[in-house]
Design an enzyme around this catalytic site. Structure first.
Site, mmCIF file in Angstrom:
data_model
loop_
_atom_site.group_PDB
_atom_site.id
_atom_site.type_symbol
_atom_site.label_atom_id
_atom_site.label_comp_id
_atom_site.label_asym_id
_atom_site.label_seq_id
_atom_site.Cartn_x
_atom_site.Cartn_y
_atom_site.Cartn_z
ATOM 1 N N HIS A 49 0.831 -1.197 0.000
ATOM 2 C CA HIS A 49 0.000 0.000 0.000
ATOM 3 C C HIS A 49 0.869 1.252 0.000
ATOM 4 C CE1 HIS A 49 0.671 -0.783 4.353
ATOM 5 N NE2 HIS A 49 0.918 0.524 4.336
HETATM 6 C C1 T46 Z 1 2.801 0.714 6.977
HETATM 7 C C2 T46 Z 1 3.605 -0.516 7.198
HETATM 8 C C3 T46 Z 1 5.078 -0.239 7.325
HETATM 9 C C4 T46 Z 1 -4.347 -0.852 13.576
HETATM 10 O O1 T46 Z 1 -5.427 -1.143 14.094
HETATM 11 N N1 T46 Z 1 -3.673 0.278 13.970
HETATM 12 C C5 T46 Z 1 -2.484 0.623 13.421
HETATM 13 O O2 T46 Z 1 -1.912 1.659 13.824
HETATM 14 C C6 T46 Z 1 -1.941 -0.177 12.383
HETATM 15 C C7 T46 Z 1 -0.634 0.195 11.719
HETATM 16 C C8 T46 Z 1 -2.621 -1.306 11.991
HETATM 17 N N2 T46 Z 1 -3.792 -1.639 12.594
HETATM 18 C C9 T46 Z 1 -4.478 -2.878 12.209
HETATM 19 C C10 T46 Z 1 -5.060 -2.882 10.810
HETATM 20 C C11 T46 Z 1 -4.976 -4.343 10.412
HETATM 21 O O3 T46 Z 1 -6.114 -5.029 10.893
HETATM 22 O O4 T46 Z 1 -3.507 -3.939 12.227
HETATM 23 C C12 T46 Z 1 -3.751 -4.875 11.181
HETATM 24 C C13 T46 Z 1 -2.523 -5.059 10.309
HETATM 25 O O5 T46 Z 1 -2.263 -3.844 9.589
HETATM 26 P P1 T46 Z 1 -1.715 -3.820 8.087
HETATM 27 O O6 T46 Z 1 -2.224 -4.977 7.340
HETATM 28 O O7 T46 Z 1 -1.960 -2.445 7.519
HETATM 29 O O8 T46 Z 1 -0.137 -4.006 8.346
HETATM 30 P P2 T46 Z 1 1.057 -3.868 7.304
HETATM 31 O O9 T46 Z 1 2.210 -4.545 7.927
HETATM 32 O O10 T46 Z 1 0.671 -4.298 5.935
HETATM 33 O O11 T46 Z 1 1.341 -2.283 7.226
HETATM 34 C C14 T46 Z 1 1.769 -1.583 8.373
HETATM 35 C C15 T46 Z 1 1.025 -0.249 8.483
HETATM 36 O O12 T46 Z 1 -0.388 -0.480 8.453
HETATM 37 C C16 T46 Z 1 1.373 0.705 7.353
HETATM 38 O O13 T46 Z 1 0.924 1.999 7.680
HETATM 39 O O14 T46 Z 1 3.265 1.649 6.343
HETATM 40 O O15 T46 Z 1 3.163 -1.313 8.315
#
Ligand code: T46
Length: 142
Positions: A49
């Protein structure tokens, strides 16, 4: 690309190392949120993303991880394995994280609270938004 490595100060003595990170100094923004990612199994790739406005600094405080940062014009792969080093990622940069070592802990400092609306998870849509640029009020058309 609005991406760069930041070297943090480190205080080392016979008791070990300490790395302080201050907002608007070592991290180039006000830190509104901190989160960390760990326990990622081999072969897993995360991210996929961009953010519209969010700025972040990624620090691998234990182990190692690779980060792909990408725009429609260029891409770069960066290995994070030094807890004294942070990867600044500005707005509108596609990112993917992969090759997490078993002991990897990826600490992230973010310039804003968690906002689902700030994520662009479709690469085609992201590339289109980059192509069209921001309008005069600084916003992107979605
Ligand atoms: C990024 C990369 C480096 C939350 O509830 N609060 C939060 O602050 C974050 C970051 C995530 N979440 C929840 C949303 C999803 O249900 O945690 C779960 C996993 O998040 P996501 O799939 O977005 O994780 P990554 O590793 O793909 O991405 C994350 C960050 O979301 C993003 O901002 O830049 O790490």
């Amino acid at each position: 690309m609005n991406v760069r490595l930041i070297k943090f100060p480190r205080h080392t003595d016979k008791y070990g190392n300490l790395v302080p990170i201050e907002e608007n100094r070592d991290a180039p923004f006000e830190i509104r949120r901190v989160y960390y990612i760990y326990g990622v199994e081999q072969g897993v790739r995360r991210g996929f993303h961009s953010h519209v406005d969010l700025e972040q600094v990624l620090i691998c405080v234990s182990g190692s991880v690779k980060i792909l940062v990408k725009t429609p014009e260029e891409e770069q792969e960066i290995l994070l394995s030094d807890p004294q080093e942070g990867l600044y990622i500005g707005p509108m940069i596609w990112r993917e994280m992969f090759d997490f070592s078993e002991d990897a802990v990826l600490l992230v400092l973010a310039s804003d609270h968690y906002r689902v609306e700030d994520y662009i998870r479709d690469y085609g849509k992201y590339a289109e938004m980059v192509k069209n640029g921001r309008s005069e009020d600084g916003r992107y058309d979605r």
